[in-house]
Write a protein that holds these residues in place. Sequence first.
Motif, PDB file in Angstrom:
ATOM      1  N   PHE A  43       0.844  -1.184   0.000  1.00  0.00           N
ATOM      2  CA  PHE A  43       0.000   0.000   0.000  1.00  0.00           C
ATOM      3  C   PHE A  43       0.881   1.237   0.000  1.00  0.00           C
ATOM      4  CE2 PHE A  43      -2.273  -3.453   2.018  1.00  0.00           C
ATOM      5  CZ  PHE A  43      -3.461  -3.447   1.304  1.00  0.00           C
ATOM      6  N   MET A  44       0.496   2.225  -0.810  1.00  0.00           N
ATOM      7  CA  MET A  44       1.275   3.452  -0.903  1.00  0.00           C
ATOM      8  C   MET A  44       0.435   4.627  -0.415  1.00  0.00           C
ATOM      9  SD  MET A  44       3.309   5.174  -4.109  1.00  0.00           S
ATOM     10  CE  MET A  44       1.931   5.886  -4.948  1.00  0.00           C
ATOM     11  N   HIS A  45       1.116   5.553   0.270  1.00  0.00           N
ATOM     12  CA  HIS A  45       0.470   6.772   0.734  1.00  0.00           C
ATOM     13  C   HIS A  45       1.422   7.934   0.457  1.00  0.00           C
ATOM     14  CE1 HIS A  45      -2.085   9.363   3.123  1.00  0.00           C
ATOM     15  NE2 HIS A  45      -0.995   9.790   3.758  1.00  0.00           N
ATOM     16  N   VAL A  46       0.892   9.002  -0.116  1.00  0.00           N
ATOM     17  CA  VAL A  46       1.683  10.194  -0.391  1.00  0.00           C
ATOM     18  C   VAL A  46       0.995  11.367   0.282  1.00  0.00           C
ATOM     19  CG1 VAL A  46       2.595  11.734  -2.176  1.00  0.00           C
ATOM     20  CG2 VAL A  46       2.427   9.277  -2.613  1.00  0.00           C
ATOM     21  N   GLU A  47       1.789  12.114   1.029  1.00  0.00           N
ATOM     22  CA  GLU A  47       1.258  13.309   1.682  1.00  0.00           C
ATOM     23  C   GLU A  47       2.335  14.385   1.625  1.00  0.00           C
ATOM     24  OE1 GLU A  47      -0.360  14.605   6.035  1.00  0.00           O
ATOM     25  OE2 GLU A  47      -1.008  12.667   5.240  1.00  0.00           O
ATOM     26  N   GLY A  48       2.000  15.489   0.969  1.00  0.00           N
ATOM     27  CA  GLY A  48       2.981  16.560   0.829  1.00  0.00           C
ATOM     28  C   GLY A  48       4.207  16.060   0.104  1.00  0.00           C
ATOM     29  N   GLY A  49       5.362  16.266   0.675  1.00  0.00           N
ATOM     30  CA  GLY A  49       6.624  15.843   0.079  1.00  0.00           C
ATOM     31  C   GLY A  49       7.105  14.496   0.560  1.00  0.00           C
ATOM     32  N   GLU A  50       6.253  13.719   1.217  1.00  0.00           N
ATOM     33  CA  GLU A  50       6.641  12.402   1.757  1.00  0.00           C
ATOM     34  C   GLU A  50       5.834  11.287   1.095  1.00  0.00           C
ATOM     35  OE1 GLU A  50       9.065  11.922   4.218  1.00  0.00           O
ATOM     36  OE2 GLU A  50       9.440  14.059   3.921  1.00  0.00           O
ATOM     37  N   PHE A  67       8.699   1.326   3.775  1.00  0.00           N
ATOM     38  CA  PHE A  67       9.705   2.230   3.221  1.00  0.00           C
ATOM     39  C   PHE A  67       9.114   3.635   3.209  1.00  0.00           C
ATOM     40  CE2 PHE A  67      10.321  -1.718   0.525  1.00  0.00           C
ATOM     41  CZ  PHE A  67      11.364  -2.209   1.265  1.00  0.00           C
ATOM     42  N   ASP A  68       9.882   4.612   3.675  1.00  0.00           N
ATOM     43  CA  ASP A  68       9.499   6.023   3.621  1.00  0.00           C
ATOM     44  C   ASP A  68      10.560   6.769   2.840  1.00  0.00           C
ATOM     45  OD1 ASP A  68       7.393   5.469   5.369  1.00  0.00           O
ATOM     46  OD2 ASP A  68       8.479   6.158   7.130  1.00  0.00           O
ATOM     47  N   CYS A  69      10.144   7.822   2.147  1.00  0.00           N
ATOM     48  CA  CYS A  69      11.125   8.670   1.472  1.00  0.00           C
ATOM     49  C   CYS A  69      10.560  10.074   1.297  1.00  0.00           C
ATOM     50  CB  CYS A  69      11.521   8.102   0.111  1.00  0.00           C
ATOM     51  SG  CYS A  69      10.274   8.299  -1.168  1.00  0.00           S
ATOM     52  N   GLY A  70      11.477  11.023   1.202  1.00  0.00           N
ATOM     53  CA  GLY A  70      11.113  12.355   0.761  1.00  0.00           C
ATOM     54  C   GLY A  70      11.057  12.312  -0.754  1.00  0.00           C
ATOM     55  N   VAL A  71      10.026  12.879  -1.358  1.00  0.00           N
ATOM     56  CA  VAL A  71       9.877  12.844  -2.805  1.00  0.00           C
ATOM     57  C   VAL A  71      11.129  13.437  -3.453  1.00  0.00           C
ATOM     58  CG1 VAL A  71       8.503  13.669  -4.759  1.00  0.00           C
ATOM     59  CG2 VAL A  71       7.363  12.881  -2.678  1.00  0.00           C
ATOM     60  N   GLY A  72      11.731  12.674  -4.360  1.00  0.00           N
ATOM     61  CA  GLY A  72      12.927  13.100  -5.074  1.00  0.00           C
ATOM     62  C   GLY A  72      14.220  12.976  -4.295  1.00  0.00           C
ATOM     63  N   SER A  73      14.187  12.422  -3.092  1.00  0.00           N
ATOM     64  CA  SER A  73      15.377  12.369  -2.228  1.00  0.00           C
ATOM     65  C   SER A  73      16.378  11.272  -2.588  1.00  0.00           C
ATOM     66  CB  SER A  73      14.961  12.172  -0.776  1.00  0.00           C
ATOM     67  OG  SER A  73      14.445  10.854  -0.595  1.00  0.00           O
ATOM     68  N   ARG A 155       1.931   0.168  -7.625  1.00  0.00           N
ATOM     69  CA  ARG A 155       2.209   0.997  -6.435  1.00  0.00           C
ATOM     70  C   ARG A 155       3.702   0.975  -6.105  1.00  0.00           C
ATOM     71  NH1 ARG A 155      -2.250  -2.075  -3.180  1.00  0.00           N
ATOM     72  NH2 ARG A 155      -4.055  -1.411  -4.354  1.00  0.00           N
ATOM     73  N   VAL A 156       4.302  -0.196  -6.246  1.00  0.00           N
ATOM     74  CA  VAL A 156       5.729  -0.333  -5.968  1.00  0.00           C
ATOM     75  C   VAL A 156       6.529   0.552  -6.936  1.00  0.00           C
ATOM     76  CG1 VAL A 156       7.686  -1.941  -5.917  1.00  0.00           C
ATOM     77  CG2 VAL A 156       5.449  -2.663  -5.016  1.00  0.00           C
ATOM     78  N   ALA A 157       6.236   0.420  -8.227  1.00  0.00           N
ATOM     79  CA  ALA A 157       6.937   1.217  -9.238  1.00  0.00           C
ATOM     80  C   ALA A 157       6.689   2.709  -9.019  1.00  0.00           C
ATOM     81  CB  ALA A 157       6.495   0.793 -10.632  1.00  0.00           C
ATOM     82  N   ASP A 158       5.451   3.091  -8.718  1.00  0.00           N
ATOM     83  CA  ASP A 158       5.126   4.508  -8.481  1.00  0.00           C
ATOM     84  C   ASP A 158       5.877   5.069  -7.284  1.00  0.00           C
ATOM     85  OD1 ASP A 158       3.416   4.433 -10.649  1.00  0.00           O
ATOM     86  OD2 ASP A 158       1.574   4.428  -9.444  1.00  0.00           O
ATOM     87  N   PHE A 159       5.990   4.267  -6.221  1.00  0.00           N
ATOM     88  CA  PHE A 159       6.719   4.727  -5.032  1.00  0.00           C
ATOM     89  C   PHE A 159       8.157   5.041  -5.375  1.00  0.00           C
ATOM     90  CE2 PHE A 159       9.569   3.647  -1.509  1.00  0.00           C
ATOM     91  CZ  PHE A 159       9.144   4.574  -0.566  1.00  0.00           C
ATOM     92  N   PHE A 160       8.840   4.138  -6.037  1.00  0.00           N
ATOM     93  CA  PHE A 160      10.253   4.360  -6.362  1.00  0.00           C
ATOM     94  C   PHE A 160      10.422   5.496  -7.373  1.00  0.00           C
ATOM     95  CE2 PHE A 160      10.615   0.281  -4.256  1.00  0.00           C
ATOM     96  CZ  PHE A 160      11.739   0.495  -3.472  1.00  0.00           C
ATOM     97  N   ALA A 161       9.451   5.677  -8.250  1.00  0.00           N
ATOM     98  CA  ALA A 161       9.516   6.817  -9.175  1.00  0.00           C
ATOM     99  C   ALA A 161       9.430   8.135  -8.407  1.00  0.00           C
ATOM    100  CB  ALA A 161       8.383   6.715 -10.200  1.00  0.00           C
ATOM    101  N   ARG A 162       8.609   8.173  -7.364  1.00  0.00           N
ATOM    102  CA  ARG A 162       8.492   9.383  -6.546  1.00  0.00           C
ATOM    103  C   ARG A 162       9.751   9.639  -5.718  1.00  0.00           C
ATOM    104  NH1 ARG A 162       3.433  11.610  -6.141  1.00  0.00           N
ATOM    105  NH2 ARG A 162       1.746  10.349  -6.969  1.00  0.00           N
ATOM    106  N   CYS A 163      10.356   8.574  -5.233  1.00  0.00           N
ATOM    107  CA  CYS A 163      11.531   8.736  -4.371  1.00  0.00           C
ATOM    108  C   CYS A 163      12.745   9.223  -5.148  1.00  0.00           C
ATOM    109  CB  CYS A 163      11.872   7.432  -3.675  1.00  0.00           C
ATOM    110  SG  CYS A 163      10.636   6.976  -2.450  1.00  0.00           S
ATOM    111  N   GLY A 164      12.790   8.896  -6.423  1.00  0.00           N
ATOM    112  CA  GLY A 164      13.902   9.350  -7.279  1.00  0.00           C
ATOM    113  C   GLY A 164      15.066   8.429  -7.275  1.00  0.00           C
TER     114      GLY A 164
END
Length: 164
Positions: A43-50, A67-73, A155-164
């Motif tokens: 399951f993926m959750h995006v809020e603000g830059g996280e 797994f947590d990440c800052g978007v683009g970090s 969701r997995v692919a989308d998460f890693f795309a957001r993390c950069g």
Amino acid sequence: MRFHPLLALTLLAALAACATTPTAPSPRADAAAPAPVEGYDWFMHVEGGEAMLAYGVAQSDEVKLRFDCGVGSSRLNLIAPAMKGEREIHLESGGDTERYAAVAEPSGLHEGDLLIAEAAADAPVFQRFRRLGWIAAWRGGGREVYAAHPGSQKRVADFFARCG
């Protein structure tokens, strides 16, 4: 009857021509992608830059790996329930394996501790997880596989795309 070398060679050649080539062994059952577990998924959750990606039971405290990440970090925080004495998170996906030194912190949701570690989002084990849709955690000498259900691998692919 006398032994004739030419006749013996001819018979051996004829037998060799009749021989069939052995077929390749069939792949082992465990070589295939692991099956998803009923009731558990990614399951993926995006809020603000996280962004957060968690494997567990929907809308519950039952989480096996997060797994947590800052978007683009390009950096991940790894979070997993700790077994007594554990101080690392050991992950594997499709043959790639990594061990991450972790710090144990008390869990606010259940008894016991959580292991927390950091990793590069582009480490080979995560690249493989992104492609295959499953990752395994080695815990207490055992291997727990966390496979996405059909449709949730995105969701997995989308998460890693957001993390950069």
